[in-house]
Design an enzyme around this catalytic site. Structure first.
Site, PDB file in Angstrom:
ATOM      1  N   ASP A  71       0.757  -1.094   0.082  1.00 42.83           N
ATOM      2  CA  ASP A  71      -0.005   0.015  -0.082  1.00 42.83           C
ATOM      3  C   ASP A  71       0.894   1.335  -0.162  1.00 42.83           C
ATOM      4  O   ASP A  71       1.645   1.396   1.097  1.00 42.83           O
ATOM      5  CB  ASP A  71      -0.966   0.028   1.168  1.00 42.83           C
ATOM      6  CG  ASP A  71      -1.961   1.168   1.240  1.00 42.83           C
ATOM      7  OD1 ASP A  71      -1.986   1.824   0.132  1.00 42.83           O
ATOM      8  OD2 ASP A  71      -2.711   1.315   2.174  1.00 42.83           O
TER       9      ASP A  71
ATOM     10  N   ASP B  66      -0.679   6.905  -7.192  1.00 41.87           N
ATOM     11  CA  ASP B  66      -0.900   5.789  -6.327  1.00 41.87           C
ATOM     12  C   ASP B  66      -0.915   4.484  -7.177  1.00 41.87           C
ATOM     13  O   ASP B  66      -1.990   4.406  -7.959  1.00 41.87           O
ATOM     14  CB  ASP B  66      -2.325   6.101  -5.540  1.00 41.87           C
ATOM     15  CG  ASP B  66      -2.407   4.936  -4.662  1.00 41.87           C
ATOM     16  OD1 ASP B  66      -1.792   4.461  -3.730  1.00 41.87           O
ATOM     17  OD2 ASP B  66      -3.624   4.681  -4.471  1.00 41.87           O
TER      18      ASP B  66
END
Length: 437
Positions: free
Chosen positions: A106, A316
């Site tokens: 993540d 991201d």
């Protein structure tokens, strides 16, 4: 917490890291397994390609909500999300002797955590075993006066034995709490001592039963990236393959830590990383998008000032779709529609806004994201995906919260981060051929 204090904590924590064993000076590479890959423990063979796409889009919407909420409450380490916060899985080991940990990789989180024994309240985990601190000769709980505990900012507490307690909270009432600790981390044959992580003794989460926890790859002081800084010198890169293509279903994407990847040549473009709160995110500046020969200047959301501020979008890898401010998205969609001139259709799940029936990709104009100093030409196959037979939709959606450059637009690029020189680079690459980066 101000920048000077964060820098001091970062230098202290990273400085405690011992030299790795079995270390190649070029760094090391780890598989990034997409959760929908047949190689993933989360893979569901009963799902069709359409099912997997729609599930990925829904997770993307939830993740975008979580990231935007965290950016608003930048001083908090808590994050509002729904379900597993990412698309890729990493297989690492923790402890001595090492124990397997399957974690969600993540880039929107800093602290790595995994379920630990004794666990008074844990979600069901039937894949890798829970970690047992007492069985690891290199495990050390962190006191409330430790630098690692200070880096948790205000999201901490102390137990009766003066052990620092972390807490990660989630929007669906899931959470993980436990001891902040240090132990040896293993990435393949490469090991690192004294890595800070959360040993979760009380976890109530909607995670899949094969997942141990989270592997934090953000930009904050407790992330894996910054903790390994003495060795990797702030550099990591990844190359993402398409997971919605049958020809690549049995391959994995790769992430490389260190400077062993050659990101150079005439096709490489680089843009500055912008330091903003929260420090977890990788901010860059998007100046415009070129649709064919029409240059569309970036527009902030209505709720923000009209000035095109620096650091207006984050990169991201855990968010599938790309999110742009509504007014700017409308300009982009109109530019594409004028060029394509095709028969429009509706997304059967109502998530994507610009869809076409029987789209001929050759009619889609060249689209270039113009970051400061870097023009990134997006492959047409990244822009439009067939969400069901005969219906293809744009993988960019409007949002007046946080703008996000998602992973579908990053497919088949080598994306390299250099946190020392504060830049991110893009190099068009056939990622199916990156067997070891």
């Amino acid at each position: 917490m101000n920048t000077l204090i964060l820098l001091t904590l970062f230098l202290t924590i990273s400085g405690s890291l011992s030299n790795p064993t079995h270390h190649d000076h070029g760094g090391f590479t780890v598989d990034l397994i997409h959760r929908d890959s047949p190689l993933s423990p989360l893979y569901n063979p009963t799902y069709s390609l359409t099912d997997r796409l729609q599930n990925a889009f829904r997770r993307s919407m939830s993740r975008a909500f979580r990231l935007s909420k965290t950016s608003v409450f930048a001083s908090k380490m808590e994050a509002d999300i729904f379900g597993v916060p990412g698309e890729y899985i990493m297989n690492i080991q923790i402890g001595t002797p090492p124990v397997q940990v399957l974690g969600i990789a993540d880039t929107g989180s800093d602290l790595t955590w995994a379920q630990c024994e004794p666990c008074k309240n844990c979600y069901k985990q039937v894949g890798p075993p829970l970690l047992v601190p007492a069985s690891s000769s290199t495990y050390h709980a962190q006191s409330c006066q430790s630098k690692a505990c200070e880096a948790l900012e205000d999201n901490l507490s102390c137990d009766s034995q003066n052990i620092c307690q972390y807490k990660m909270s989630y929007g669906d009432r899931s959470y993980s709490t436990g001891d902040l600790a240090m132990d040896t981390f293993w990435f393949g044959q490469t090991s690192f001592k004294h890595v800070v992580f959360g040993c979760g003794h009380d976890n109530n989460a909607t995670f899949n039963e094969n997942i141990s926890g989270i592997i934090g790859l953000g930009g904050g002081p407790l992330s894996i990236i910054n903790q390994l800084n003495p060795v990797i010198q702030g550099k990591f890169s990844y190359c993402l393959i398409s997971q919605f293509n049958d020809t690549t279903s049995n391959q994995t994407s790769k992430i490389h830590f260190g400077d062993g990847v050659n990101i150079s040549g005439p096709s490489v473009v680089s843009t500055p990383l912008v330091k903003k709160a929260p420090s977890t995110y990788y901010y860059v500046t998007l100046e415009s998008v070129l649709v064919g020969i029409r240059d569309l200047s970036y527009k902030q959301s209505i709720s923000k000032s009209g000035v095109n501020e620096e650091g207006n979008i984050i990169i991201d890898s855990g968010t599938t779709l790309t999110y742009l401010p509504s007014e700017f998205y409308s300009d982009l969609a109109a530019g594409l529609a004028n060029a394509i001139c095709g028969a429009t259709a509706q997304d059967p799940n109502g998530i994507l806004e610009l869809c076409y029936k029987d789209l001929n990709l050759s009619r889609v104009p060249t689209v270039t994201f113009r970051f400061t100093g870097a023009d990134v030409v997006i492959p047409t196959v990244n822009m439009f995906l067939e969400v069901e037979e005969g219906v293809s939709c744009l993988t960019i959606v409007p949002s007046d919260d946080l703008a996000i450059f998602g992973n579908l637009l990053q497919v088949n690029f080598m994306v390299g981060f250099d946190l020392v020189n504060q830049k991110v680079s893009f190099m068009p690459t056939d990622c199916t051929k990156c067997t070891s980066l």
